[in-house]
Motif scaffolding. Structure first.
Motif, PDB file in Angstrom:
ATOM      1  N   HIS A 102     -28.665  35.156 -40.807  1.00 44.86           N
ATOM      2  CA  HIS A 102     -29.413  34.044 -41.398  1.00 44.86           C
ATOM      3  C   HIS A 102     -29.843  33.047 -40.323  1.00 44.86           C
ATOM      4  N   CYS A 103     -28.948  32.769 -39.361  1.00 44.82           N
ATOM      5  CA  CYS A 103     -29.295  31.841 -38.286  1.00 44.82           C
ATOM      6  C   CYS A 103     -30.447  32.386 -37.455  1.00 44.82           C
ATOM      7  N   ALA A 104     -30.429  33.678 -37.183  1.00 46.52           N
ATOM      8  CA  ALA A 104     -31.500  34.290 -36.389  1.00 46.52           C
ATOM      9  C   ALA A 104     -32.817  34.298 -37.136  1.00 46.52           C
ATOM     10  N   ALA A 105     -32.759  34.307 -38.474  1.00 54.12           N
ATOM     11  CA  ALA A 105     -33.976  34.372 -39.281  1.00 54.12           C
ATOM     12  C   ALA A 105     -34.652  33.011 -39.441  1.00 54.12           C
ATOM     13  N   TRP A 111     -34.320  32.297 -30.685  1.00 54.69           N
ATOM     14  CA  TRP A 111     -33.538  32.495 -29.466  1.00 54.69           C
ATOM     15  C   TRP A 111     -32.320  33.382 -29.704  1.00 54.69           C
ATOM     16  N   ILE A 112     -31.953  33.616 -30.954  1.00 49.55           N
ATOM     17  CA  ILE A 112     -30.825  34.511 -31.232  1.00 49.55           C
ATOM     18  C   ILE A 112     -31.362  35.939 -31.188  1.00 49.55           C
ATOM     19  N   GLY A 143     -25.094  28.737 -46.984  1.00 53.44           N
ATOM     20  CA  GLY A 143     -24.993  27.981 -45.745  1.00 53.44           C
ATOM     21  C   GLY A 143     -23.965  28.615 -44.838  1.00 53.44           C
ATOM     22  N   GLY A 144     -24.117  28.395 -43.549  1.00 50.29           N
ATOM     23  CA  GLY A 144     -23.156  28.962 -42.626  1.00 50.29           C
ATOM     24  C   GLY A 144     -23.326  28.421 -41.222  1.00 50.29           C
TER      25      GLY A 144
END
Length: 240
Positions: A102-105, A111-112, A143-144
């Protein structure tokens, strides 16, 4: 233009963080790899990787540094009402792969890279990288945040939120839980309006490095990575 040190993959070293550029702020070196040994050396030294697919690995140590001290997290009146409602359940290490995906998306999360995701997944398997997750009442991950735990310091890498207030509840829970475990600081790397409103602040890099030297090799007061903290009066219990 100031030349940057190039790190060969077979050389395990970094220049001192104090040698980082002023512009762009904190850029220290390039090259190397994302091996576990190099990443641990980087975090011990106040350095982190941040780059995109078309670049070599870039290593950073900005000055000032954005951090959140557990006892300084800010809870607004509206956030207090959300916490009282118990709308979110917070867990740890339940969905590390989903959190980093999810963070990369995120639009700003390019940058991930796949290489970064592989490296931090390996650190998670080794018990070094951890995730915090926020779930709504329907059991959906909304969330995360993931990061690195070394000694009494937690280095936040990235976070995401799919529902209003999920990231705020997550940060409050993380801060209080880290405080209970004896952590001295959560590294937020670079400041943002959201982090500053939640109580984070910037400190000189020299102060940041001093905190690391005093705490990164000490042991936190924890027996597991299960959430133990619960907001007083919350209707839904955080954790298991």
């Amino acid at each position: 233009m100031t030349s940057l040190p190039w790190i060969d993959s077979d050389d395990l070293w970094f220049p001192p963080a104090e040698q980082a550029l002023d512009e762009p702020d904190g850029l220290l070196a390039l090259g190397g790899d994302l091996s576990q040994e190099r990443l641990l050396l980087a975090y011990h030294s106040g350095i982190f990787p941040w780059y995109s697919d078309e670049q070599p690995i870039l290593w950073w140590s900005p000055d000032p540094r954005c951090v959140l001290f557990p006892d300084e997290v800010h809870i607004s009146r509206s956030l207090r009402r959300t916490l009282n409602q118990g709308r979110f359940r917070v867990t740890t290490d339940r969905a590390f792969n989903q959190v980093i995906q999810h963070c990369a998306a995120r639009r700003e999360g390019t940058w991930i890279t796949p290489e970064m995701m592989t490296a931090y997944r390996q650190l998670h398997v080794q018990g070094i990288a951890h995730s915090f997750e926020a779930w709504n009442s329907d059991g959906k991950l909304v969330g995360g945040l993931y990061g690195i735990a070394l000694g009494r310091c937690f280095f936040g890498e990235s976070m995401f939120s799919l529902e209003p207030n999920a990231s705020k509840v997550l940060l409050v829970t993380i801060a209080h839980q880290l405080g209970l475990w004896g952590y001295k600081m959560m590294d937020c790397q670079v400041e943002s309006g959201h982090l500053l409103r939640m109580g984070a602040r910037t400190i000189p890099r020299s102060d940041f490095l001093s905190i690391l030297s005093n705490n990164v090799d000490s042991q936190p007061d924890q027996d597991s990575w299960s959430i133990r903290w619960r907001w007083p009066g919350a209707m839904v219990k955080h954790g298991e």
